[in-house]
Design a protein around this motif. Structure first.
Motif, PDB file in Angstrom:
ATOM      1  N   HIS A 164       0.834  -1.201   0.000  1.00 38.97           N
ATOM      2  CA  HIS A 164       0.000   0.000   0.000  1.00 38.97           C
ATOM      3  C   HIS A 164       0.873   1.258   0.000  1.00 38.97           C
ATOM      4  CE1 HIS A 164      -3.512   2.463   0.546  1.00 38.97           C
ATOM      5  NE2 HIS A 164      -3.014   2.993   1.667  1.00 38.97           N
ATOM      6  N   SER A 185       2.069   1.623  -3.572  1.00 36.72           N
ATOM      7  CA  SER A 185       1.082   1.960  -4.599  1.00 36.72           C
ATOM      8  C   SER A 185       0.346   3.260  -4.292  1.00 36.72           C
ATOM      9  CB  SER A 185       0.099   0.820  -4.766  1.00 36.72           C
ATOM     10  OG  SER A 185      -0.653   0.678  -3.574  1.00 36.72           O
ATOM     11  N   ASN A 186       0.190   3.590  -3.065  1.00 27.75           N
ATOM     12  CA  ASN A 186      -0.542   4.807  -2.723  1.00 27.75           C
ATOM     13  C   ASN A 186       0.185   5.536  -1.601  1.00 27.75           C
ATOM     14  OD1 ASN A 186      -2.386   6.834  -2.457  1.00 27.75           O
ATOM     15  ND2 ASN A 186      -4.175   5.495  -2.105  1.00 27.75           N
ATOM     16  N   PRO A 187       1.389   6.053  -1.893  1.00 22.75           N
ATOM     17  CA  PRO A 187       2.164   6.682  -0.823  1.00 22.75           C
ATOM     18  C   PRO A 187       1.436   7.881  -0.214  1.00 22.75           C
ATOM     19  CG  PRO A 187       3.152   7.082  -2.971  1.00 22.75           C
ATOM     20  CD  PRO A 187       2.094   6.070  -3.191  1.00 22.75           C
ATOM     21  N   ALA A 188       0.621   8.575  -1.024  1.00 22.41           N
ATOM     22  CA  ALA A 188      -0.075   9.752  -0.489  1.00 22.41           C
ATOM     23  C   ALA A 188      -0.963   9.362   0.680  1.00 22.41           C
ATOM     24  CB  ALA A 188      -0.895  10.399  -1.605  1.00 22.41           C
ATOM     25  N   ASP A 189      -1.695   8.252   0.476  1.00 17.84           N
ATOM     26  CA  ASP A 189      -2.597   7.796   1.535  1.00 17.84           C
ATOM     27  C   ASP A 189      -1.813   7.181   2.681  1.00 17.84           C
ATOM     28  OD1 ASP A 189      -5.516   7.073   2.273  1.00 17.84           O
ATOM     29  OD2 ASP A 189      -4.429   5.171   2.466  1.00 17.84           O
ATOM     30  N   ALA A 190      -0.838   6.328   2.297  1.00 18.80           N
ATOM     31  CA  ALA A 190      -0.088   5.629   3.328  1.00 18.80           C
ATOM     32  C   ALA A 190       0.661   6.609   4.225  1.00 18.80           C
ATOM     33  CB  ALA A 190       0.885   4.647   2.679  1.00 18.80           C
ATOM     34  N   TYR A 248      -0.130   9.589   5.292  1.00 21.72           N
ATOM     35  CA  TYR A 248      -0.957  10.118   6.375  1.00 21.72           C
ATOM     36  C   TYR A 248      -1.228   9.057   7.438  1.00 21.72           C
ATOM     37  CZ  TYR A 248      -1.833  14.572   4.126  1.00 21.72           C
ATOM     38  OH  TYR A 248      -1.693  15.818   3.602  1.00 21.72           O
ATOM     39  N   ARG A 249      -1.378   7.840   6.992  1.00 23.22           N
ATOM     40  CA  ARG A 249      -1.696   6.788   7.966  1.00 23.22           C
ATOM     41  C   ARG A 249      -0.460   6.433   8.800  1.00 23.22           C
ATOM     42  NH1 ARG A 249      -6.805   5.266   6.508  1.00 23.22           N
ATOM     43  NH2 ARG A 249      -7.322   6.288   4.556  1.00 23.22           N
ATOM     44  N   SER A 276      -3.537  15.494  -2.133  1.00 20.13           N
ATOM     45  CA  SER A 276      -4.411  14.337  -2.318  1.00 20.13           C
ATOM     46  C   SER A 276      -5.798  14.632  -1.803  1.00 20.13           C
ATOM     47  CB  SER A 276      -3.814  13.121  -1.600  1.00 20.13           C
ATOM     48  OG  SER A 276      -3.493  13.463  -0.269  1.00 20.13           O
ATOM     49  N   THR A 296     -12.400   7.718   3.290  1.00 25.76           N
ATOM     50  CA  THR A 296     -11.791   6.760   2.357  1.00 25.76           C
ATOM     51  C   THR A 296     -10.288   6.960   2.334  1.00 25.76           C
ATOM     52  OG1 THR A 296     -11.763   8.210   0.436  1.00 25.76           O
ATOM     53  CG2 THR A 296     -13.837   7.096   0.919  1.00 25.76           C
ATOM     54  N   ARG A 297      -9.670   6.249   1.408  1.00 24.39           N
ATOM     55  CA  ARG A 297      -8.261   6.461   1.183  1.00 24.39           C
ATOM     56  C   ARG A 297      -8.077   7.773   0.424  1.00 24.39           C
ATOM     57  NH1 ARG A 297      -6.188   2.928   3.442  1.00 24.39           N
ATOM     58  NH2 ARG A 297      -6.871   0.770   3.567  1.00 24.39           N
ATOM     59  N   LEU A 298      -6.821   8.210   0.421  1.00 24.31           N
ATOM     60  CA  LEU A 298      -6.482   9.430  -0.304  1.00 24.31           C
ATOM     61  C   LEU A 298      -5.956   9.070  -1.689  1.00 24.31           C
ATOM     62  CD1 LEU A 298      -4.765  11.382   2.580  1.00 24.31           C
ATOM     63  CD2 LEU A 298      -6.953  11.930   1.514  1.00 24.31           C
ATOM     64  N   TYR A 299      -6.229   9.927  -2.644  1.00 29.24           N
ATOM     65  CA  TYR A 299      -5.772   9.678  -4.008  1.00 29.24           C
ATOM     66  C   TYR A 299      -5.147  10.956  -4.543  1.00 29.24           C
ATOM     67  CZ  TYR A 299      -8.618   5.554  -3.457  1.00 29.24           C
ATOM     68  OH  TYR A 299      -9.124   4.385  -2.980  1.00 29.24           O
ATOM     69  N   ASP A 305       1.986   9.363  -8.617  1.00 28.29           N
ATOM     70  CA  ASP A 305       1.817   7.963  -9.034  1.00 28.29           C
ATOM     71  C   ASP A 305       0.329   7.641  -8.990  1.00 28.29           C
ATOM     72  OD1 ASP A 305       1.805   5.277  -9.443  1.00 28.29           O
ATOM     73  OD2 ASP A 305       3.175   4.773  -7.800  1.00 28.29           O
ATOM     74  N   GLU A 362      -1.038   4.712  -9.583  1.00 30.91           N
ATOM     75  CA  GLU A 362      -1.313   3.278  -9.480  1.00 30.91           C
ATOM     76  C   GLU A 362      -2.472   2.995  -8.530  1.00 30.91           C
ATOM     77  OE1 GLU A 362       1.976   0.862  -8.327  1.00 30.91           O
ATOM     78  OE2 GLU A 362       0.699  -0.915  -8.106  1.00 30.91           O
ATOM     79  N   ALA A 363      -2.531   3.823  -7.453  1.00 32.35           N
ATOM     80  CA  ALA A 363      -3.614   3.620  -6.488  1.00 32.35           C
ATOM     81  C   ALA A 363      -4.973   3.786  -7.160  1.00 32.35           C
ATOM     82  CB  ALA A 363      -3.462   4.594  -5.326  1.00 32.35           C
TER      83      ALA A 363
END
Lengths: 329, 854
Positions: free
Chosen positions: A239, A242-247, A249-250, B137, B253-256, B302, B304-305
């Protein structure tokens, strides 16, 4: 034994397995793993936060420092801990039997020697007080830095302190430089610290690993919990990739700051994927054994130990997800 | 509602700023660089397509400052135009290569990129955060009415009505949908999902207006509406809220990553580079950025997400069914396939086993039924209350009543009282001890009066049921009869005086079995006699034991298979008593003795009598012998003085011859005559005593010869009297004394001739014939006959019926005849002659006479 008997046995075994699974006591998770805050370890916590890790099977015990994690592991209060390879060697040498089952990260710059204002070069270390964790890793970093600075050990004063004491020592002026790592390193750099030396100059040497007491893996539930933990770690790693932006923050929930800040703490860290973990842990793990030998040599050199032989923990790749496993998220 | 907040999902917000001068200077510098870098022939127009999520002219107008900025940055030779196109038109324009760059939402970018040969994202739009800096994001928010207490978790959304912006809206639908899928929940059903379109405020209105239970909006929308005063804080509640450190908006949700800008394939790479550079250099504080209300552009993120999100939701371009090969299935579902195959195999095996068990069960049932039917006994089962719950018999004739009458009734209700009592006692025993055996009863059945033996076994029930009892009644009538017969026979022996003994078939003298009357007869118990250390021969009198043993040994050594003996046994009281033992020996086929059985009879009383008799006989014989000796001596020795008397009487007569008077002479004659008669008597007496003494040897000879010799002696008398002698019958050989038999016939024949009637010639008939006791001989005559009363007297010594003057003789002949006959084991008697005339003398001789010497 007739085929019918074999069938009956199989059915019985399945029934027992199902019942045994259903009857696992809820109070005590099958695996308790201690970890202090360190970017490489945080993927486990992120997985827990995202619900990818069954907290009934695996309990993550947050500690303040590696020393606390080691104490819990040595006393048997936890079944495993996220530690540097050096710390694992030290516990093993003190009689705590351990198995290395995962490499969280390989330091390639995350471990740093940072000087306060006025100590802006390696040469300026001469005669200074340097805070350092009482570990072979700290000693190794300091050793390598002094080598680079062409200074003898006697030229500086090493002040042993745990990681959670470093911030205070930095600010109260009791040290002039410190061997430290993230996330404190970034904080100190922002606060005006000067990077003098980092682990990118000694690549493939500093490993952060997950060490488990083999006794905990004698139970089927313990082995299953460990596999679940490693699976969750790699899911979180995926994760993050693939989604560093989301990861980001988490991860910031434990690492502090916001998402981008949290991501910055991963600078200088190589997070090996499943394939790399298999490569490093399987087939006798020659690289880790070489590192162990090097760490022992350093210890001997600085007089931390007298003997040359010390027990090396088991190193096992069998709990990793299969290397060809394709995760879809 | 301002356009900015309404468009915050699909459209980066824009705003105004001062710092125009700084921006201008920087833009000028950039422009100089770009112009100097542009080749001369690149002077042309650039068209930037922007997704028209709002009315196209509004969108185009909003983005116009960017066109102006780029045109300025790229140089006068290049015209830059921004056009706003809806999804499909933007796609069509890209396909026709009518636009050079496009700015659209990330999921649309992914879809377009998969259908057109586009560049990757060149730069990513960085919107301006609420009152702060950059925001790289965004995500989605799920809102519900705050009073909807029933909606707390994602799971609560499954069956409620949801308002969303549109299916291609990342923040207004896709992010939330992905979150639900990620949590293992189904996508909102089409019937419960309403796409209300942009702006996102419509979703908020739908939720607040009660048209929908929940709404999906882009992150930041709620905060923007609150900031603009169009929504009060707390007017909506965010479901599954995530609190991420440093992230300024509520989030579910998740961030994009934000919107990308990308180039069509025909765009000169250098142009693309210069456009990207210009955009990256756009300062957040520049008038253009202020006008656009954006923070600027960053290096391409990126995506990919986003691509994964579209894949997980099966949205374009991933809305087609994925190409799965068997290899993929094998790779991905190997454990499940194995588990399924194993389950199937187990199921099949279980099914097969069930069928097998069923078949075995049926076979067992049939086998059991056949076994039950083969059992000749009557089987029944009663419950704990002694109530019949099952009856089985192969022969209904064994039943007291039809089977149906038993079922459900108790033993006491069904069977006759005495039989029921036996059965109930047996059941009671089985209840206490588990089983009972040997109870017998007789019952009138269809087969007649039959005897049964009852065996009852307790059959344990389950934990909740009491045990039942399986009863087997066996018809033992035949065995009963046999037993009765045996019992009677045993009684016969056990109560009689004959003791039956079974000896070991050897010479050990051990008693193996003995009849139970042994105690009464011998005074020993059967156990005492059968003890291993007791030898029967030890009980036999020492004087008898050798004879008994020898006899037994002879029998054992292939001798006779029986013998009889009398011997003395020591009884329990220590007294010896006489027993007669009839011993029978049985042999097996090989001739070996396999049983010795003796029948003992106490004959002490008889033996006592016998001994007494023998003693008497011995005394008698001794007395007779003495008498005979006396008679012989007397008759022999008396003749000597008699001869002296006779001689001297003759001398006297000669001396005195003439001087004698007639009387004296007569007296002297009397003396002489008396002496002569006395001598004759003495001779007769001597002859009588000699019978059996002189002892001519016994021999076998034809009796007829003895008769004929006797006739020769009597020839003169026969001739004188002209007697007719007739002989008839079957004459035997006998073992006897020949002289005595001659004398016997001579006496009887002589008497027949002598005692004839006057003037009548004697007719004598002699006959011999077989007789059950030997041979019967008779001598009949036509003489004077004998009165029956006198017949017995005639056999005594010197007994006569007539005077000497009538018939000569001295009356010793018949006495001698009787003595001869009796000496030969026979008897003699007299009957009347044939036709009542004359006499008939009959005597019987034993076939092998064994005369006892006197």
């Amino acid at each position: 034994m007739t085929p019918a008997r074999v069938l009956q046995g199989l059915l019985l075994a399945i029934a027992i397995a199902v019942l045994a699974g259903a009857c696992t006591p809820a109070e005590r998770p099958a695996l308790r793993v201690a970890s202090h805050v360190w970017p490489g370890y945080e993927l486990m916590f992120m997985a827990r936060h995202e619900g990818w890790l069954d907290s009934k099977a695996v309990e993550l015990v947050a500690t303040g420092s590696a020393t606390e994690s080691m104490q819990l592991l040595a006393s048997g209060e936890v079944d495993g801990a996220a530690l540097t390879f050096d710390e694992v060697l030290r516990l093993q040498a003190k009689g705590t039997d351990l198995a290395v089952v995962l490499i969280f990260n390989i330091s390639s710059g995350a471990d740093m020697l940072i000087g306060k204002a006025g100590v802006d070069s390696l040469a300026a270390l001469d005669g200074k007080r340097i805070g350092v964790e009482d570990s072979a890793l700290g000693a190794l970093m300091l050793h390598k830095a002094l080598q680079a600075a062409e200074l003898p050990h006697g030229a500086i004063t090493a002040v042993p302190m745990t990681i959670d004491a470093q911030h205070g020592a930095w600010h109260d002026g009791s040290i002039d430089a410190v061997v430290t790592y993230e996330p404190l390193a970034s904080t100190l750099l922002v606060a005006g610290g000067e990077l003098l030396f980092d682990s990118s100059q000694i690549p493939d040497t500093i490993y952060d690993v997950l060490a488990i007491r083999p006794a905990a893996l004698q139970r089927r539930t313990g082995r299953a919990a460990l596999r679940a933990l490693l699976g969750a770690h790699f899911r979180a790693l995926d994760h993050l990739r693939s989604n560093p932006a989301d990861a980001g923050y988490r991860l910031a929930i434990r690492l502090g700051g916001d998402g981008p800040t949290a991501l910055r703490t991963f600078r200088g860290l190589h997070l090996p994927d499943v394939h790399t973990n298999h490569r490093l842990l399987a087939h006798g793990a020659p690289r880790l054994h070489a590192v162990a030998a090097e760490l022992l040599a350093v210890k001997r050199e600085i007089g931390a130990i007298a003997t040359s032989a010390a027990p090396v923990p088991q190193i096992s790749a069998e709990y990793l997800p299969p290397p060809n496993g394709q995760r879809t998220r | 509602m301002t356009a900015r907040s309404a468009e915050s999902d699909e459209y980066p917000p824009c705003g105004a700023s001062s710092a125009l001068l700084a921006a201008f200077l920087r833009a000028l510098a950039t422009l100089c660089i770009l112009i100097s870098a542009l080749p001369a022939h690149t002077a042309h127009s650039i068209v930037i397509g922007v997704l028209a999520h709002r009315p196209a002219h509004e969108v185009a107008q909003r983005w116009h400052p960017l066109a102006a900025y780029l045109q300025e940055e790229l140089g006068k030779g290049i015209t830059v135009r921004v056009i706003a196109l809806p999804y499909d038109e933007l796609e069509a324009a890209l396909a026709r290569q009518q636009i050079d760059f496009a700015l659209t939402n990330p999921s649309h970018f992914i879809a377009l990129r998969n259908r057109n040969p586009l560049s990757g994202a060149l730069v990513t739009l960085v919107p301006r955060a609420q009152g702060s800096g950059a925001l790289n994001s965004f995500g989605g928010v799920i809102i519900v009415h705050p009073q909807r207490e029933d909606l707390r978790t994602l799971g609560d959304l499954v069956d409620v009505h949801i308002a969303a912006v549109g299916p291609f809206s990342l923040g207004g639908y896709q992010a939330q949908a992905a979150r639900m899928v990620d949590s293992g929940l189904p996508l909102p059903a089409a019937g419960r999902l309403s796409f209300v379109g942009t702006p996102h405020d419509r979703v908020v209105d739908a939720v607040l207006g009660g048209h929908a239970d929940a709404g999906f909006v882009r992150s930041g929308v709620i905060e923007g509406m609150i900031a603009e005063g169009r929504l009060s804080a707390g007017a909506v509640r965010v479901l599954a809220a995530e609190t991420l450190p440093g992230y300024p908006h509520q989030l579910s949700t998740r961030l994009y990553p934000e919107w990308p800008l990308f180039a069509a394939p025909h765009v000169n790479p250098d142009t693309a580079r210069r456009v990207a550079a210009a955009l990256l250099l756009l300062d957040a504080d520049s008038p253009v950025a202020q006008a656009l209300d954006i923070h600027g552009f960053s290096a391409a993120a990126d995506y990919e997400a986003v691509e994964r999100l579209l894949r997980s939701l099966r949205l374009p371009p991933f809305d087609g069914a994925p190409q799965f090969t068997w290899h993929d299935v094998w790779q991905r579902y190997l454990p499940w396939l194995l588990a399924f195959a194993l389950s199937l195999a187990l199921l099949s095996a279980a099914g097969f086993r069930t069928a097998l068990l069923k078949r075995r069960h049926e076979q067992t049932q049939r086998h059991l039924a056949a076994t039950l039917n083969a059992i000749p006994d009557l089987l029944f089962e009663v419950d704990g209350d002694e109530r019949f719950i099952g009856v089985h018999t192969a022969d209904p004739g064994q039943l007291y009543a039809p089977a149906e009458r038993f079922l459900g009734c108790t033993v006491a209700e069904t069977l006759p009282a005495e039989v029921a009592a036996v059965a109930r006692q047996a059941i009671q025993e089985a209840r206490l001890r588990g089983r009972s055996q040997g109870h017998r009863y007789a019952l009138s059945t269809a087969n007649g009066l039959r005897h049964f033996e009852l065996c009852v076994a307790r059959k344990e029930g389950s934990a909740s049921t009491s045990p039942s009892f399986v009863c087997i009644a066996r018809d033992i009538s035949e065995a009963h009869q046999t037993t009765e017969a045996l019992r009677r026979e045993r009684d016969l022996f056990s109560t009689g005086p004959v003791v039956v003994l079974n000896w070991a078939p050897d010479l050990s003298g051990r008693v193996l079995a003995v009849s139970s009357n042994v105690g009464a007869v011998l005074g020993y118990s059967a156990a005492e006699l059968c003890a291993a250390n007791v030898r029967y021969t030890d009980l036999i009198h020492p004087d008898d034991v050798i004879a008994v043993t020898q006899e037994l040994q002879a029998c054992m050594n292939a001798g006779p298979d029986h013998f009889e003996q009398s011997y003395r046994l020591r009884t329990g009281s220590g007294e010896y008593r006489w027993f007669h033992d009839a011993t029978r020996i049985s042999r097996n086929r090989d001739g070996a003795v396999d049983a010795i059985r003796g029948y003992l009879f106490d004959q002490t009383w008889l033996k006592t009598l016998e001994l007494e008799r023998d003693a008497q006989a011995a005394a008698l014989a001794k007395s007779n012998a003495e008498l005979e000796q006396f008679a012989y001596v007397a008759s022999h020795d008396l003749r000597q003085p008699l001869r002296m008397i006779t001689s001297y009487a003759q001398l006297l007569e000669q001396e005195l011859g003439t001087t004698l008077s007639g009387d004296t002479r007569r007296m002297l004659d009397f003396v002489a005559e008396g002496a002569t008669r006395m001598d004759e008597m003495l001779v007769s007496l001597l002859e009588y005593s000699r019978v059996g003494r002189s002892g001519a040897p016994l021999s076998d000879f034809p009796v007829r010869e003895a008769l004929e010799e006797a006739i020769r002696f009597l020839e003169p008398a026969i001739a004188e009297s002209a007697a007719a002698v007739e002989i008839s019958g079957e004459w035997p050989h006998l073992h006897a004394c020949r002289n005595e038999l001659v004398r016997l016939f001579q006496n009887l024949l002589g008497n027949a001739i002598k005692y004839r009637r006057a003037g009548e010639a004697p007719e004598v008939h002699i006959d011999a014939s077989a007789h059950p006791q030997g041979w019967l001989f008779s001598v009949s005559d036509n003489g004077i006959g004998i009165e029956p009363a006198q017949r017995e007297r005639l056999f005594r010594v010197f007994q006569r019926l007539h005077t000497r003057t009538e018939y000569e003789g001295n009356g010793i002949g018949l006495a001698i005849s009787r003595k001869i006959v009796e000496r030969h084991g026979g008897r003699i008697w007299i009957e009347a002659g044939p036709g009542g005339r004359g006499s008939r003398f009959l005597f019987i001789l034993a076939p092998r006479a064994n005369p006892t010497p006197n």
